[in-house]
Design a protein around this motif. Sequence first.
Motif, mmCIF file in Angstrom:
data_model
loop_
_atom_site.group_PDB
_atom_site.id
_atom_site.type_symbol
_atom_site.label_atom_id
_atom_site.label_comp_id
_atom_site.label_asym_id
_atom_site.label_seq_id
_atom_site.Cartn_x
_atom_site.Cartn_y
_atom_site.Cartn_z
ATOM 1 N N ARG A 18 0.850 -1.183 0.000
ATOM 2 C CA ARG A 18 0.000 0.000 0.000
ATOM 3 C C ARG A 18 0.892 1.241 0.000
ATOM 4 O O ARG A 18 1.872 1.308 0.744
ATOM 5 C CB ARG A 18 -0.903 0.013 1.223
ATOM 6 N N SER A 19 0.539 2.220 -0.806
ATOM 7 C CA SER A 19 1.340 3.442 -0.890
ATOM 8 C C SER A 19 0.716 4.539 -0.034
ATOM 9 O O SER A 19 -0.496 4.786 -0.103
ATOM 10 C CB SER A 19 1.455 3.911 -2.340
ATOM 11 N N ILE A 20 1.550 5.184 0.765
ATOM 12 C CA ILE A 20 1.120 6.265 1.648
ATOM 13 C C ILE A 20 1.902 7.519 1.282
ATOM 14 O O ILE A 20 3.132 7.516 1.287
ATOM 15 C CB ILE A 20 1.379 5.910 3.120
ATOM 16 N N HIS A 21 1.198 8.590 0.971
ATOM 17 C CA HIS A 21 1.813 9.885 0.741
ATOM 18 C C HIS A 21 1.404 10.807 1.891
ATOM 19 O O HIS A 21 0.216 10.943 2.184
ATOM 20 C CB HIS A 21 1.377 10.477 -0.592
ATOM 21 N N VAL A 22 2.395 11.396 2.544
ATOM 22 C CA VAL A 22 2.154 12.264 3.688
ATOM 23 C C VAL A 22 2.363 13.701 3.243
ATOM 24 O O VAL A 22 3.470 14.081 2.841
ATOM 25 C CB VAL A 22 3.098 11.928 4.861
ATOM 26 N N TYR A 52 3.591 -1.783 3.411
ATOM 27 C CA TYR A 52 3.331 -0.361 3.205
ATOM 28 C C TYR A 52 4.630 0.349 2.826
ATOM 29 O O TYR A 52 5.707 0.011 3.339
ATOM 30 C CB TYR A 52 2.776 0.274 4.485
ATOM 31 N N VAL A 53 4.522 1.322 1.950
ATOM 32 C CA VAL A 53 5.636 2.218 1.625
ATOM 33 C C VAL A 53 5.112 3.641 1.742
ATOM 34 O O VAL A 53 3.920 3.904 1.541
ATOM 35 C CB VAL A 53 6.199 1.964 0.214
ATOM 36 N N TRP A 54 5.988 4.584 2.078
ATOM 37 C CA TRP A 54 5.540 5.956 2.284
ATOM 38 C C TRP A 54 6.580 6.945 1.797
ATOM 39 O O TRP A 54 7.771 6.657 1.737
ATOM 40 C CB TRP A 54 5.228 6.196 3.770
ATOM 41 N N GLU A 55 6.082 8.128 1.454
ATOM 42 C CA GLU A 55 6.913 9.248 1.050
ATOM 43 C C GLU A 55 6.344 10.522 1.665
ATOM 44 O O GLU A 55 5.137 10.612 1.922
ATOM 45 C CB GLU A 55 6.943 9.403 -0.469
ATOM 46 N N HIS A 56 7.220 11.508 1.860
ATOM 47 C CA HIS A 56 6.812 12.781 2.425
ATOM 48 C C HIS A 56 6.759 13.834 1.329
ATOM 49 O O HIS A 56 7.700 13.972 0.547
ATOM 50 C CB HIS A 56 7.782 13.219 3.529
ATOM 51 N N PHE A 57 5.666 14.574 1.312
ATOM 52 C CA PHE A 57 5.464 15.608 0.298
ATOM 53 C C PHE A 57 5.091 16.931 0.972
ATOM 54 O O PHE A 57 4.626 16.960 2.113
ATOM 55 C CB PHE A 57 4.334 15.209 -0.660
ATOM 56 N N SER A 58 5.275 18.003 0.245
ATOM 57 C CA SER A 58 4.696 19.298 0.570
ATOM 58 C C SER A 58 4.263 19.918 -0.742
ATOM 59 O O SER A 58 4.621 19.417 -1.810
ATOM 60 C CB SER A 58 5.694 20.195 1.306
ATOM 61 N N PRO A 60 5.194 22.795 -2.271
ATOM 62 C CA PRO A 60 6.308 23.206 -3.129
ATOM 63 C C PRO A 60 7.475 22.238 -3.140
ATOM 64 O O PRO A 60 8.360 22.334 -3.992
ATOM 65 C CB PRO A 60 6.731 24.544 -2.514
ATOM 66 N N GLY A 61 7.532 21.300 -2.166
ATOM 67 C CA GLY A 61 8.714 20.461 -2.002
ATOM 68 C C GLY A 61 9.753 21.172 -1.153
ATOM 69 O O GLY A 61 9.582 22.312 -0.732
ATOM 70 N N GLY A 62 10.841 20.474 -0.862
ATOM 71 C CA GLY A 62 11.901 21.062 -0.048
ATOM 72 C C GLY A 62 11.719 20.782 1.428
ATOM 73 O O GLY A 62 10.938 19.922 1.831
ATOM 74 N N LYS A 63 12.426 21.541 2.242
ATOM 75 C CA LYS A 63 12.414 21.312 3.691
ATOM 76 C C LYS A 63 11.169 21.919 4.334
ATOM 77 O O LYS A 63 10.822 23.060 4.083
ATOM 78 C CB LYS A 63 13.666 21.912 4.325
ATOM 79 N N PRO A 71 13.240 19.326 11.023
ATOM 80 C CA PRO A 71 13.150 19.506 9.572
ATOM 81 C C PRO A 71 12.920 18.167 8.867
ATOM 82 O O PRO A 71 13.500 17.151 9.235
ATOM 83 C CB PRO A 71 14.522 20.088 9.213
ATOM 84 N N VAL A 72 12.096 18.179 7.852
ATOM 85 C CA VAL A 72 11.827 16.991 7.037
ATOM 86 C C VAL A 72 11.937 17.391 5.567
ATOM 87 O O VAL A 72 11.300 18.366 5.137
ATOM 88 C CB VAL A 72 10.425 16.410 7.314
ATOM 89 N N GLU A 73 12.736 16.665 4.817
ATOM 90 C CA GLU A 73 12.842 16.912 3.385
ATOM 91 C C GLU A 73 11.644 16.275 2.671
ATOM 92 O O GLU A 73 11.295 15.131 2.932
ATOM 93 C CB GLU A 73 14.149 16.343 2.830
ATOM 94 N N THR A 74 11.024 17.038 1.791
ATOM 95 C CA THR A 74 9.831 16.559 1.100
ATOM 96 C C THR A 74 9.991 16.700 -0.405
ATOM 97 O O THR A 74 10.822 17.455 -0.901
ATOM 98 C CB THR A 74 8.595 17.366 1.533
ATOM 99 N N ARG A 75 9.162 15.966 -1.119
ATOM 100 C CA ARG A 75 9.085 16.098 -2.579
ATOM 101 C C ARG A 75 7.877 16.961 -2.913
ATOM 102 O O ARG A 75 6.894 16.996 -2.169
ATOM 103 C CB ARG A 75 8.939 14.723 -3.222
ATOM 104 N N PRO A 76 7.914 17.660 -4.042
ATOM 105 C CA PRO A 76 6.749 18.478 -4.418
ATOM 106 C C PRO A 76 5.563 17.606 -4.819
ATOM 107 O O PRO A 76 5.735 16.535 -5.398
ATOM 108 C CB PRO A 76 7.262 19.312 -5.596
ATOM 109 N N MET A 77 4.366 18.074 -4.518
ATOM 110 C CA MET A 77 3.173 17.292 -4.824
ATOM 111 C C MET A 77 2.980 17.079 -6.315
ATOM 112 O O MET A 77 2.270 16.160 -6.731
ATOM 113 C CB MET A 77 1.933 17.968 -4.230
#
Length: 322
Positions: A18-22, A52-58, A60-63, A71-77
């Motif tokens: 299952r894919s989880i995007h935060v 389960y696998v997960w990734e962190h997003f925001s 714009p991306g970035g910190k 701080p959490v590094e994120t990928r852009p949505m």
Amino acid sequence: MQFWCLDMQNLENFSEPRSIHVLLFDEFSNHCLANAIEPFRAANTIARRKLYVWEHFSIPGGKVTSSSGLPVETRPMTVAARGGDYLFIMPSYGYGELSNPKMSQSLRAARRRYATLVGMDTGAWLLAKAGLLDGRSATIHWDEYTPFLEAFPEVNAVEDRFVIEDGLATCGGASTTFELMLELIRREHSPTFALEIAALFMHGDKLDMYDPLQRWSADALVRSATALMRRNLEQPLSIPELARQLRSDQRTLEKRFQEKVKSTPLSIYRGIRLREARRQVELTTLSIAEIAERCGYRNTSAMIRAFRQEFGHPPGSYRRTS
């Protein structure tokens, strides 16, 4: 045997994780984030495979920095255009500024790409502002409950710890996030699997015997019994003694286990001891006899037989191949 096999049958249905995007925002709660992800990490560990696998997003991306400075590094949505199984929406103190038309448009688009949207902490506010909770039941952090109730009369706001409806879920804060994750895991796998994850985190470790509502809650009693089992591996308690320490009676305890996990306390206890034995076989150089003793078996041969029955191989060969 029953404790593990029930879960293995459910796990076989998961050909892909299952894919989880935060979706994080500045000032998010890192307590909430940890409680959202750690149960799934534990599920992978216990199952010995990636469920389960997960990734962190925001956006714009970035910190992105939490309210406590983590701080959490994120990928852009924009790179999550394909969506996934879950989108966890995790604002906190800044939800008011985030409640704008652009955010609402993004969440409505995400609703088409994700099987389930989950509003955590104040995430329900953003979902409601986007019109995604109209005619639905939802909850929010209890500090914001009254403003939420007044701002969105078309939403059935409830003071529950979490709410799950078709394709949408909401919860009120960090501790309720953990409970919601356990419930999602329970629905996808089995009550026993979720129960073991809860016990791993000592969830429900103490039962308030002076709170009559909690005392007779099946969830609370089963969680506390399981936590007590984990603390008593080398010298296992009898089921009557387990019930006595929980200020219950054996009949009530066994009935609650049947209600919640469709199994007996004895079977659950046995499964916990055997998986601790497996953990020690895999991760230590202790002799099989010493592992047997540490897991409550005074007879090494009895532990070997139970281990083979549970996992398909005796501990010696399991150690060589793991």
